[in-house]
Enzyme design. Structure first.
Site, short mmCIF file in Angstrom:
data_model
loop_
_atom_site.label_atom_id
_atom_site.label_comp_id
_atom_site.label_asym_id
_atom_site.label_seq_id
_atom_site.Cartn_x
_atom_site.Cartn_y
_atom_site.Cartn_z
N ARG A 1 0.84 -1.21 0.00
CA ARG A 1 0.00 0.00 0.00
C ARG A 1 0.87 1.26 0.00
NH1 ARG A 1 -3.15 -3.61 -0.69
NH2 ARG A 1 -5.29 -3.78 0.08
N SER B 1 -10.89 -0.80 2.91
CA SER B 1 -10.10 -0.90 4.14
C SER B 1 -9.70 0.50 4.58
CB SER B 1 -8.81 -1.69 3.90
OG SER B 1 -9.09 -3.02 3.60
N GLU C 1 -5.39 4.03 5.85
CA GLU C 1 -4.92 3.65 4.52
C GLU C 1 -5.31 4.70 3.48
OE1 GLU C 1 -4.88 2.17 0.91
OE2 GLU C 1 -6.65 1.24 1.80
#
Ligand code: EPU
Length: 342
Positions: A166, A239, A335
């Site tokens: 990520r 997420s 995130e």
């Protein structure tokens, strides 16, 4: 006409999947990437902060945006066949899932595990989207971006993009690059990735013994649809927390106290822990304060039950971070991109 449209004091509610009712001082909708330098040269744009927006599916607008929101609405896909590999240049504004489905329809392999991820192609390299054992970085040859510092088009090859979990160069140098296109290299076939929990079981349920890429894609669609709340039904940004990576000693201590905690050893000896498990074990799955809450379907997903403001959602996210830190000594990180937080 002109390649872009400018709107003052623009509403953003329909441009972010958490459905936060924030506004932008200026909204620039860009349809022609070659007009980007001209647009960035406007005094009103030059003098204020810039937020590049795809589908707004990985974004929390914690407040109004006192600057320019640049909505990437460029389109186009160009294919060059090179033996068994297709080199495909895709404009940043194309929808990721449309591109995945198109690539599978053309008989290219690689992106099957990444089906149904919301967002645009231009956003994919920024957080190196990943799911079910595959990350997009593997299929990216280069990223074309406008370098706002050098004021020129940059072609960044995969190594220069510094992809991680990520993570990428684009997160390390925020604001410097505006992604305008992504070049992919997709094979006609590859060894399928079936090891992520749930995929083989789903294929068996589908009665597929010898899967092709489109079977894997279908299995992933079933898994995602079952597990993740649909942003069209309830506001969310997928997420909201990254799976935390901790040192070996801390991971061992946590596993001793909580043997059921899912942990994945990393190449560097550290361990990636399941943030969803930590949040659920802290009693937060399905919890809410007003309209801001954690999904009752998946503990990683922050949801807007109706009219939560960006500030309320951000406050709830911080409550989750603090509760997990107090219980497990692990600090979760958001995130998505969070803007306008105070
Ligand atoms: N789990 C729980 N409670 C839950 C959900 C999951 O305890 O409510 C535990 C389960 O033990 C499960 C484990 O967490 O086995 C892992 O769950 P899952 O397979 O759903 O994966 P994840 O690690 O929670 C990551 C990505 C997702 C991606 C899935 C599948 C991150 C931050 N998230 O979630 O990506 O779809 O793997 O590959 O890495 C996104 O980035 O927006 C996203 C949805």
């Amino acid at each position: 006409m002109g390649g872009y449209t400018l709107t003052e004091n623009a509403p953003l509610a329909s441009r972010n999947t958490l459905r936060v009712n924030a506004r932008a001082k200026l909204l620039a909708e860009l349809r022609d990437a070659s007009k980007l330098p001209e647009l960035l040269d406007f005094p009103a744009v030059r003098s204020a902060p810039l937020l590049v927006l795809g589908e707004g599916s990985n974004l929390l607008l914690a407040g109004d945006f006192d600057g320019t929101v640049l909505a990437m609405e460029t389109r186009g896909v160009q294919v060059e066949q090179d033996g068994d590999t297709a080199r495909i240049a895709v404009a940043a504004g194309e929808r990721w899932d449309d591109f995945v489905r198109w690539s599978l329809g053309q008989g290219y392999a690689g992106l099957e595990n990444l089906i149904l991820i919301p967002g645009t192609v231009g956003a994919a390299p920024i957080q190196n989207i990943g799911a079910y054992g595959t990350e997009v970085a593997e299929f990216i040859e280069s990223v074309e971006a406008w370098d706002t510092r050098e004021r020129r088009v940059a072609q960044l090859d995969r190594a220069s993009c510094a992809f991680g979990y990520r993570d990428s160069l684009f997160k390390h140098e925020p604001g410097r690059y505006i992604v305008t296109a992504v070049r992919f290299a997709l094979p006609r076939s590859r060894e399928l990735r079936l090891d992520y929990a749930g995929i083989r079981e789903e294929l068996a349920r589908m009665g597929v013994a010898r899967p092709a890429p489109f079977h894997v894609a279908e299995a992933v669609v079933h898994l995602r649809t079952r597990k993740l709340p649909d942003p069209a039904v309830i506001g969310n940004a997928g997420s909201f927390f990254k799976n935390p990576v901790v040192g070996a000693a801390q991971a061992e201590a946590l596993k001793r106290d909580h043997p059921e905690l899912p942990a994945w050893p990393q190449a560097d000896g550290r361990s990636k822990l399941s943030a969803a498990w930590l949040i659920e074990a802290a009693g937060l799955k399905g919890s809410r304060d007003g309209d801001a809450g954690i999904s009752n379907r998946h503990a990683l997903v922050l949801v807007n039950h109706g009219h939560a403001s960006g500030g309320e959602l951000w406050a709830f996210a911080q409550h989750v971070i603090a509760t997990v830190a107090a219980k497990f000594g692990v600090r979760l990180e958001p995130e998505p991109v969070v803007v306008g937080a105070r």
